[in-house]
Design an enzyme around this catalytic site. Structure first.
Site, short mmCIF file in Angstrom:
data_model
loop_
_atom_site.label_atom_id
_atom_site.label_comp_id
_atom_site.label_asym_id
_atom_site.label_seq_id
_atom_site.Cartn_x
_atom_site.Cartn_y
_atom_site.Cartn_z
N TYR A 69 84.83 18.53 33.28
CA TYR A 69 86.27 18.30 33.43
C TYR A 69 87.15 19.50 33.09
CZ TYR A 69 84.69 13.48 33.80
OH TYR A 69 84.05 12.34 34.20
N HIS A 102 91.12 13.19 41.74
CA HIS A 102 90.03 13.30 40.77
C HIS A 102 89.79 14.76 40.44
CE1 HIS A 102 89.04 9.10 41.08
NE2 HIS A 102 89.10 9.21 42.39
N LEU A 103 89.55 15.03 39.17
CA LEU A 103 89.25 16.39 38.75
C LEU A 103 87.93 16.84 39.34
CD1 LEU A 103 90.22 15.50 35.15
CD2 LEU A 103 91.36 17.33 36.39
N SER A 104 86.91 16.00 39.16
CA SER A 104 85.58 16.28 39.71
C SER A 104 85.49 15.70 41.13
CB SER A 104 84.51 15.64 38.83
OG SER A 104 84.64 14.21 38.86
N ARG A 124 79.64 6.30 41.18
CA ARG A 124 80.96 6.92 41.38
C ARG A 124 81.30 7.12 42.85
NH1 ARG A 124 82.26 8.60 36.09
NH2 ARG A 124 80.42 9.19 34.90
N PRO A 143 91.58 5.57 32.07
CA PRO A 143 90.88 5.60 30.80
C PRO A 143 90.14 6.89 30.52
CG PRO A 143 89.81 4.11 32.35
CD PRO A 143 91.14 4.48 32.94
N ASN A 144 90.25 7.30 29.25
CA ASN A 144 89.56 8.46 28.68
C ASN A 144 90.15 9.81 29.10
OD1 ASN A 144 87.53 7.04 27.11
ND2 ASN A 144 86.72 6.41 29.09
N ARG A 148 86.20 17.32 25.43
CA ARG A 148 84.77 17.01 25.60
C ARG A 148 84.35 17.24 27.04
NH1 ARG A 148 85.41 11.57 22.50
NH2 ARG A 148 86.47 12.48 20.73
N ARG A 166 78.23 13.22 42.18
CA ARG A 166 77.79 12.71 40.89
C ARG A 166 76.98 11.41 41.07
NH1 ARG A 166 82.77 12.87 36.96
NH2 ARG A 166 81.05 12.63 35.47
N GLU A 206 95.37 9.63 45.70
CA GLU A 206 94.31 9.51 44.68
C GLU A 206 93.85 10.91 44.30
OE1 GLU A 206 90.96 7.39 46.27
OE2 GLU A 206 89.74 7.62 44.45
N ALA A 263 87.60 5.82 35.55
CA ALA A 263 86.49 4.89 35.80
C ALA A 263 86.92 3.62 36.54
CB ALA A 263 85.82 4.52 34.47
N ASP A 275 94.35 -4.15 44.48
CA ASP A 275 95.37 -5.12 44.94
C ASP A 275 96.78 -4.63 44.61
OD1 ASP A 275 93.40 -6.77 45.91
OD2 ASP A 275 93.46 -8.20 44.25
N ASN A 291 95.12 9.05 39.15
CA ASN A 291 93.72 9.26 38.79
C ASN A 291 93.32 8.05 37.97
OD1 ASN A 291 91.20 9.95 37.90
ND2 ASN A 291 91.74 12.03 37.26
O1 CA2 Z 1 86.93 13.37 38.13
C1 CA2 Z 1 87.79 12.56 37.76
O2 CA2 Z 1 88.98 12.84 37.65
C2 CA2 Z 1 87.36 11.14 37.35
O3 CA2 Z 1 88.39 10.23 37.75
C3 CA2 Z 1 87.22 11.16 35.84
C4 CA2 Z 1 86.69 9.85 35.27
C5 CA2 Z 1 85.42 9.40 35.99
O4 CA2 Z 1 85.03 8.12 35.53
C6 CA2 Z 1 85.60 9.37 37.49
O5 CA2 Z 1 84.36 9.03 38.08
C7 CA2 Z 1 86.06 10.72 38.02
C8 CA2 Z 1 86.38 9.97 33.78
C9 CA2 Z 1 87.51 10.46 32.97
C10 CA2 Z 1 87.01 10.70 31.57
O6 CA2 Z 1 87.55 11.90 31.12
C11 CA2 Z 1 86.97 12.51 30.07
C12 CA2 Z 1 87.45 13.74 29.74
C13 CA2 Z 1 86.91 14.44 28.71
C14 CA2 Z 1 85.88 13.89 27.98
C15 CA2 Z 1 85.39 12.65 28.29
C16 CA2 Z 1 85.95 11.94 29.35
#
Ligand code: CA2
Length: 148
Positions: free
Chosen positions: A23, A100-102, A111, A10-11, A18, A107, A98, A77, A87, A74
């Site tokens: 990110y 993750h960008l961050s 998380r 998601p997102n 943003r 954080r 797995e 959330a 599961d 990835n």
């Molecule tokens: O660091 C990552 O890749 C995350 O999976 C990104 C998720 C976050 O919930 C994880 O804790 C770490 C959030 C992705 C939302 O991406 C956005 C990108 C631009 C603007 C808003 C949200």
């Protein structure tokens, strides 16, 4: 031919538009194009997806279990909340990574827990968009060593 499936939760469709301080400015389309180039150059096929829905994540994981040699996920959330994703991953015996960008561990505390990590072979976090490249490289290395 080696089949790689990459799934984004998601997102992540908002990437590059943003919160660039967290990110980066690369869009998901940019990441997909780079992954496509890398996988094709290595002689594989790529399925790249994104969904905001938990159930679709589960279905995509199940599909990867039938069609892919490796899954790169990835879960965004849902990483921190989804027993259903956990599961689904446990039920699939292909190579799983797995991404993750961050680095979620630097954080908020919510998380720090991942329902994905105990169900995958490896975790790559904190490298930005480069993490996808590293994951693809790791998957090909792993699959090569398995067939050698
Ligand atoms: O660091 C990552 O890749 C995350 O999976 C990104 C998720 C976050 O919930 C994880 O804790 C770490 C959030 C992705 C939302 O991406 C956005 C990108 C631009 C603007 C808003 C949200």
């Amino acid at each position: 031919m080696t089949a790689i499936h990459i799934l984004n939760g998601p997102n992540l469709n908002l990437l590059g538009t943003r919160e660039p301080e967290i990110y980066g400015t690369t869009t998901l389309k940019d990441i997909e194009a780079a992954c496509q180039t890398q996988v094709s150059a290595a002689g594989g096929t790529l399925v790249f997806g994104q969904t905001n829905a938990e159930g679709e994540l589960v279905s995509f994981i199940q599909r990867a279990g039938k069609e892919a040699d490796a899954l790169i996920l990835n879960a965004a959330a849902y990483t921190h909340t989804s027993v259903a994703v956990h599961d689904a991953l446990k039920a699939v015996s292909i190579y799983k990574l797995e991404v993750h960008l961050s680095n979620p561990h630097t954080r908020e505390a919510f998380r720090h827990r991942s329902y994905v990590s105990p169900a995958v072979d490896g975790v790559i976090a904190g490298f930005g968009a480069m993490g996808y490249r590293l994951a693809i490289e790791a998957a090909f290395e792993h699959l090569k060593s398995k067939t050698a």
